[in-house]
Design a protein around this motif. Sequence first.
Motif, mmCIF file in Angstrom:
data_model
loop_
_atom_site.group_PDB
_atom_site.id
_atom_site.type_symbol
_atom_site.label_atom_id
_atom_site.label_comp_id
_atom_site.label_asym_id
_atom_site.label_seq_id
_atom_site.Cartn_x
_atom_site.Cartn_y
_atom_site.Cartn_z
ATOM 1 N N ALA A 1 2.289 6.329 -6.815
ATOM 2 C CA ALA A 1 0.971 7.384 -7.365
ATOM 3 C C ALA A 1 1.480 8.760 -7.124
ATOM 4 C CB ALA A 1 -0.259 7.221 -6.656
ATOM 5 N N GLU A 2 2.245 9.106 -6.131
ATOM 6 C CA GLU A 2 2.811 10.502 -6.181
ATOM 7 C C GLU A 2 3.747 10.751 -6.951
ATOM 8 O OE1 GLU A 2 2.874 14.054 -4.563
ATOM 9 O OE2 GLU A 2 1.270 12.667 -3.867
ATOM 10 N N GLU B 1 1.161 3.811 -3.161
ATOM 11 C CA GLU B 1 0.898 5.563 -2.805
ATOM 12 C C GLU B 1 2.037 6.147 -3.075
ATOM 13 O OE1 GLU B 1 0.008 5.657 1.414
ATOM 14 O OE2 GLU B 1 -1.995 4.687 1.229
ATOM 15 N N TYR B 2 3.350 5.643 -2.988
ATOM 16 C CA TYR B 2 4.820 6.424 -3.403
ATOM 17 C C TYR B 2 4.757 6.494 -4.990
ATOM 18 C CZ TYR B 2 9.545 7.181 -4.075
ATOM 19 O OH TYR B 2 10.710 7.697 -4.348
ATOM 20 N N MET C 1 -5.114 5.078 -10.622
ATOM 21 C CA MET C 1 -4.700 4.069 -9.455
ATOM 22 C C MET C 1 -4.780 2.857 -9.830
ATOM 23 S SD MET C 1 -3.353 5.690 -6.788
ATOM 24 C CE MET C 1 -3.395 4.617 -5.419
ATOM 25 N N THR D 1 0.834 -1.158 0.006
ATOM 26 C CA THR D 1 0.044 0.050 -0.147
ATOM 27 C C THR D 1 0.849 1.194 -0.118
ATOM 28 O OG1 THR D 1 -1.740 -1.316 1.047
ATOM 29 C CG2 THR D 1 -1.926 1.144 1.270
ATOM 30 N N ALA D 2 1.854 1.396 0.706
ATOM 31 C CA ALA D 2 2.860 2.493 0.975
ATOM 32 C C ALA D 2 3.356 2.636 -0.572
ATOM 33 C CB ALA D 2 3.713 2.148 2.098
ATOM 34 N N GLN E 1 -1.841 -0.193 -10.106
ATOM 35 C CA GLN E 1 -1.930 -1.474 -9.714
ATOM 36 C C GLN E 1 -1.736 -2.693 -10.703
ATOM 37 O OE1 GLN E 1 -2.789 -2.126 -6.252
ATOM 38 N NE2 GLN E 1 -1.797 -4.333 -7.271
ATOM 39 N N LYS F 1 2.081 11.506 -9.989
ATOM 40 C CA LYS F 1 1.393 12.792 -10.182
ATOM 41 C C LYS F 1 2.380 13.867 -10.595
ATOM 42 C CE LYS F 1 -1.460 15.797 -7.032
ATOM 43 N NZ LYS F 1 -1.559 15.837 -5.728
#
Length: 115
Positions: free
Chosen positions: A81-82, A78-79, A93, A74-75, A97, A85
């Motif tokens: 995805a950032e 999120e990393y 997302m 999950t982390a 995935q 961005k």
Amino acid sequence: MANGMEMSLLEPEERKEVDFIWNLIPAEDKQGITEEDVLLVLDAMDDFLEEVGLLHVDEETGEVEYEDGEVDETAQMEYVAEVAKEQHSPLTMVQIQLIMDGEFQYGLQEGWYEE
């Protein structure tokens, strides 16, 4: 974001991995993204592993060494995805995935991971 020039500089093994993952992504989920986005995700995944101490790069040789250990998926997602961005990548997302899942499938095939 990676550009076409970077894609042309990939080592054969890296090209094989990107192609493998790209071919796993359903056509409807490829809308708006390119193989360069797959490379962006793979690079960000490695950057995350380096940050958490599970990947080391020898500064003299450039050789990469992965450590065994648990990855907080999950982390990591999120990393990634950032990073996407920040790079103005159109990745969703779901697409991130799918690419991460493809990397895992490729790793299983290559013997990097165990199920």
